[in-house]
Design a protein around this motif. Sequence first.
Motif, PDB file in Angstrom:
ATOM      1  N   ILE A 158       0.870  -1.190   0.000  1.00  0.00           N
ATOM      2  CA  ILE A 158       0.000   0.000   0.000  1.00  0.00           C
ATOM      3  C   ILE A 158       0.900   1.232   0.000  1.00  0.00           C
ATOM      4  O   ILE A 158       1.793   1.363   0.846  1.00  0.00           O
ATOM      5  CB  ILE A 158      -0.943   0.008   1.228  1.00  0.00           C
ATOM      6  N   ILE A 159       0.661   2.121  -0.961  1.00  0.00           N
ATOM      7  CA  ILE A 159       1.583   3.251  -1.135  1.00  0.00           C
ATOM      8  C   ILE A 159       0.853   4.592  -1.027  1.00  0.00           C
ATOM      9  O   ILE A 159      -0.360   4.649  -1.230  1.00  0.00           O
ATOM     10  CB  ILE A 159       2.328   3.157  -2.490  1.00  0.00           C
ATOM     11  N   PRO A 160       1.600   5.659  -0.743  1.00  0.00           N
ATOM     12  CA  PRO A 160       0.988   6.990  -0.617  1.00  0.00           C
ATOM     13  C   PRO A 160       0.955   7.706  -1.970  1.00  0.00           C
ATOM     14  O   PRO A 160       1.455   7.172  -2.964  1.00  0.00           O
ATOM     15  CB  PRO A 160       1.938   7.703   0.338  1.00  0.00           C
ATOM     16  N   TRP A 161       0.424   8.910  -1.971  1.00  0.00           N
ATOM     17  CA  TRP A 161       0.265   9.632  -3.235  1.00  0.00           C
ATOM     18  C   TRP A 161       1.563  10.273  -3.721  1.00  0.00           C
ATOM     19  O   TRP A 161       1.695  10.577  -4.895  1.00  0.00           O
ATOM     20  CB  TRP A 161      -0.809  10.740  -3.088  1.00  0.00           C
ATOM     21  N   ASN A 162       2.544  10.483  -2.828  1.00  0.00           N
ATOM     22  CA  ASN A 162       3.598  11.430  -3.230  1.00  0.00           C
ATOM     23  C   ASN A 162       4.656  10.861  -4.177  1.00  0.00           C
ATOM     24  O   ASN A 162       5.233  11.615  -4.947  1.00  0.00           O
ATOM     25  CB  ASN A 162       4.247  12.090  -1.998  1.00  0.00           C
ATOM     26  N   PHE A 167       7.584   4.034  -5.361  1.00  0.00           N
ATOM     27  CA  PHE A 167       7.246   3.195  -4.201  1.00  0.00           C
ATOM     28  C   PHE A 167       6.613   1.875  -4.637  1.00  0.00           C
ATOM     29  O   PHE A 167       6.808   0.841  -4.006  1.00  0.00           O
ATOM     30  CB  PHE A 167       6.331   3.935  -3.223  1.00  0.00           C
ATOM     31  N   GLN A 187      -3.535   4.747  -5.236  1.00  0.00           N
ATOM     32  CA  GLN A 187      -4.634   5.684  -5.098  1.00  0.00           C
ATOM     33  C   GLN A 187      -4.920   6.408  -6.418  1.00  0.00           C
ATOM     34  O   GLN A 187      -5.952   6.999  -6.594  1.00  0.00           O
ATOM     35  CB  GLN A 187      -4.305   6.694  -4.012  1.00  0.00           C
ATOM     36  N   GLY A 206      -7.868   2.642  -5.177  1.00  0.00           N
ATOM     37  CA  GLY A 206      -8.992   2.990  -4.309  1.00  0.00           C
ATOM     38  C   GLY A 206      -8.524   3.761  -3.100  1.00  0.00           C
ATOM     39  O   GLY A 206      -7.367   4.182  -3.022  1.00  0.00           O
ATOM     40  N   PHE A 207      -9.423   3.932  -2.148  1.00  0.00           N
ATOM     41  CA  PHE A 207      -9.120   4.695  -0.936  1.00  0.00           C
ATOM     42  C   PHE A 207      -8.894   3.743   0.241  1.00  0.00           C
ATOM     43  O   PHE A 207      -9.034   2.521   0.099  1.00  0.00           O
ATOM     44  CB  PHE A 207     -10.269   5.654  -0.637  1.00  0.00           C
ATOM     45  N   GLY A 208      -8.576   4.340   1.380  1.00  0.00           N
ATOM     46  CA  GLY A 208      -8.317   3.544   2.587  1.00  0.00           C
ATOM     47  C   GLY A 208      -9.469   2.602   2.883  1.00  0.00           C
ATOM     48  O   GLY A 208      -9.267   1.436   3.193  1.00  0.00           O
ATOM     49  N   SER A 213      -8.288  -1.105   3.651  1.00  0.00           N
ATOM     50  CA  SER A 213      -8.609  -1.837   4.880  1.00  0.00           C
ATOM     51  C   SER A 213      -8.967  -3.291   4.568  1.00  0.00           C
ATOM     52  O   SER A 213      -8.699  -4.178   5.377  1.00  0.00           O
ATOM     53  CB  SER A 213      -9.701  -1.128   5.684  1.00  0.00           C
ATOM     54  N   SER A 229       1.226   7.557   6.222  1.00  0.00           N
ATOM     55  CA  SER A 229       1.291   8.296   7.487  1.00  0.00           C
ATOM     56  C   SER A 229       1.305   7.341   8.687  1.00  0.00           C
ATOM     57  O   SER A 229       0.813   6.206   8.594  1.00  0.00           O
ATOM     58  CB  SER A 229       0.088   9.230   7.593  1.00  0.00           C
ATOM     59  N   THR A 232      -2.295   6.187   9.610  1.00  0.00           N
ATOM     60  CA  THR A 232      -2.820   5.035   8.862  1.00  0.00           C
ATOM     61  C   THR A 232      -2.050   3.768   9.231  1.00  0.00           C
ATOM     62  O   THR A 232      -2.631   2.685   9.322  1.00  0.00           O
ATOM     63  CB  THR A 232      -2.732   5.295   7.335  1.00  0.00           C
ATOM     64  N   LEU A 252       6.858   5.245   7.628  1.00  0.00           N
ATOM     65  CA  LEU A 252       5.817   6.190   8.044  1.00  0.00           C
ATOM     66  C   LEU A 252       6.311   7.636   8.051  1.00  0.00           C
ATOM     67  O   LEU A 252       7.334   7.959   7.455  1.00  0.00           O
ATOM     68  CB  LEU A 252       5.271   5.748   9.401  1.00  0.00           C
ATOM     69  N   LEU A 391      12.443   9.498  11.568  1.00  0.00           N
ATOM     70  CA  LEU A 391      12.760   8.956  10.242  1.00  0.00           C
ATOM     71  C   LEU A 391      14.183   9.318   9.816  1.00  0.00           C
ATOM     72  O   LEU A 391      14.968   8.460   9.429  1.00  0.00           O
ATOM     73  CB  LEU A 391      11.746   9.485   9.215  1.00  0.00           C
ATOM     74  N   PHE A 430      16.773   1.764   4.912  1.00  0.00           N
ATOM     75  CA  PHE A 430      16.039   3.008   5.162  1.00  0.00           C
ATOM     76  C   PHE A 430      14.761   2.670   5.917  1.00  0.00           C
ATOM     77  O   PHE A 430      14.011   1.770   5.535  1.00  0.00           O
ATOM     78  CB  PHE A 430      15.681   3.714   3.851  1.00  0.00           C
TER      79      PHE A 430
END
Length: 462
Positions: A158-162, A167, A187, A206-208, A213, A229, A232, A252, A391, A430
């Motif tokens: 599961i990856i973030p938007w940035n 990723f 996403q 999709g979304f969380g 989930s 984050s 999450t 995170l 981090l 990392f």
Amino acid sequence: MAQSDSQNTTGSPEPIETRLFINGEFQPSSDGKTFDSINPFTREPVAQVSQATEEDVNKAVAAAKAAFPAWRDLSPADRGAYLHRLAALIRKAIPEFARLESLSTGKPVSRYIDGNAAAESFSYFAEAGWTVQGTSSLNTPGHFNMTVKQPYGVVACIIPWNVPMAFFAFKAAPALAAGNTGCPQEQREGTFDTGFPPGVINVVSGFGTPTGSALASHMDVRCLSFTGSSFTGQKIQTAAAASNMKVVHMELGGKSPALIFDDADLKTCMANSRIYVQETVAEKFLALFKDKYGAATLGNPLEPGTSHGPQVDGMQYERVKSYLAIGEKDGKLSMGGDGDDGYFIKPTVFQDVPEDSRLVKEEVFGPVVVINTFKREEEAIEKANASELGLYASVFTKDLDRAVRTSKLLEAGTVGVNCTSPSTAKDMPFGGYKMSGIGREGFMHSLDSFLETKTILIKMSS
Ligand code: NAD
């Protein structure tokens, strides 16, 4: 890019693919639902992306589970051939990926290094499967014992938007090379025809809730690798524990401090979200820093001259603005602020913000830096470590003893000496201390995190 019947206004030469990818086929979500991908610069929709339901996730996981035995039993070279092919496909499409990421996230094309990083990751892991090896031991009398490393089975990523493309690769490439089959959740748009055997890679956008989930609590997902984050991350860890105790790896949030000592080369010191500068050089540092940090060119992220795009969406823009309000109340705004133009936030500096302010304590994840001062080394370390996040931390000094001493004391997964984020080393681990993560990523470290260790005890008859 594969063909799709979905509507989009990205200006791509061919329609872009925005459907789910399950069991080797692009398909709409089971209830036909889509979400709009919005260009944060124009604030217009650019594509409608299929939004996976729980039923779609179940289908994707079932496909990955069915594909697992055959994929696991291929030789590393045979698995590697697919990864090499994907690396080549990504390399060919880099300018198009740069454009699509810019349209959907606001990332300036001038800053796009993600396509290369993704292709390199698939190329590296295409060869790395051979290094998966266990140990052996004759230390137990009457036994020949060994360990073997084996894939988990179905792995979810599961990856973030940035940094979506890179990723995706940093997780999918080692997971596949280790012999797992997978189910990345994205996403935004970014699917393409991989040529892998059906079910080995499935992409559910999709979304969380419900997509992410459903993966986190799925009984057939045995390992989940997440970047996003800390908030999450906690939810995913809870869902993992409450379902089947799947192994979780987490990259995170951060609130990365940089300590600038009075003997540092001030011209080389770059941005972190918290900067602690020694009082004696604070004024000089601030002037240099503001010059460099403020020199960003805001504008259309598709223009090659733009170095600073808008925030990814209205929600993130409002979130960052709420921290600007905290900064103005608690400290002194010394540069930047709201761009007052669409979703733009200018490179922003606050000074003299109390250490207990939410602006110092919480992750903003926007172009906002707090610069505070310190007198003594111990004070700097104490302030840097007074965070639940760990981090990345940086120390700028020419004193080698101090560099080693402070590196040892800083509570962070990575410490940069005279360098800072995004400096990393691909073959170094990392990850985060404290609430910044669980586990480590990086060439061999990533491969190992997608492998179980089994002990085999062989009792000899004589
Ligand atoms: P986020 O945590 O809101 O979402 C990340 C992903 O998790 C998304 O794909 C989202 O759909 C999914 N998700 C949300 N709720 C979920 C749930 N309950 N179960 C399963 N999945 C769920 O993060 P974001 O806003 O997309 O990205 C920004 C965050 O990512 C920042 O906190 C940033 O620090 C972090 N990040 C960390 C690193 C790192 O290397 N440590 C790198 C990049 C970004």
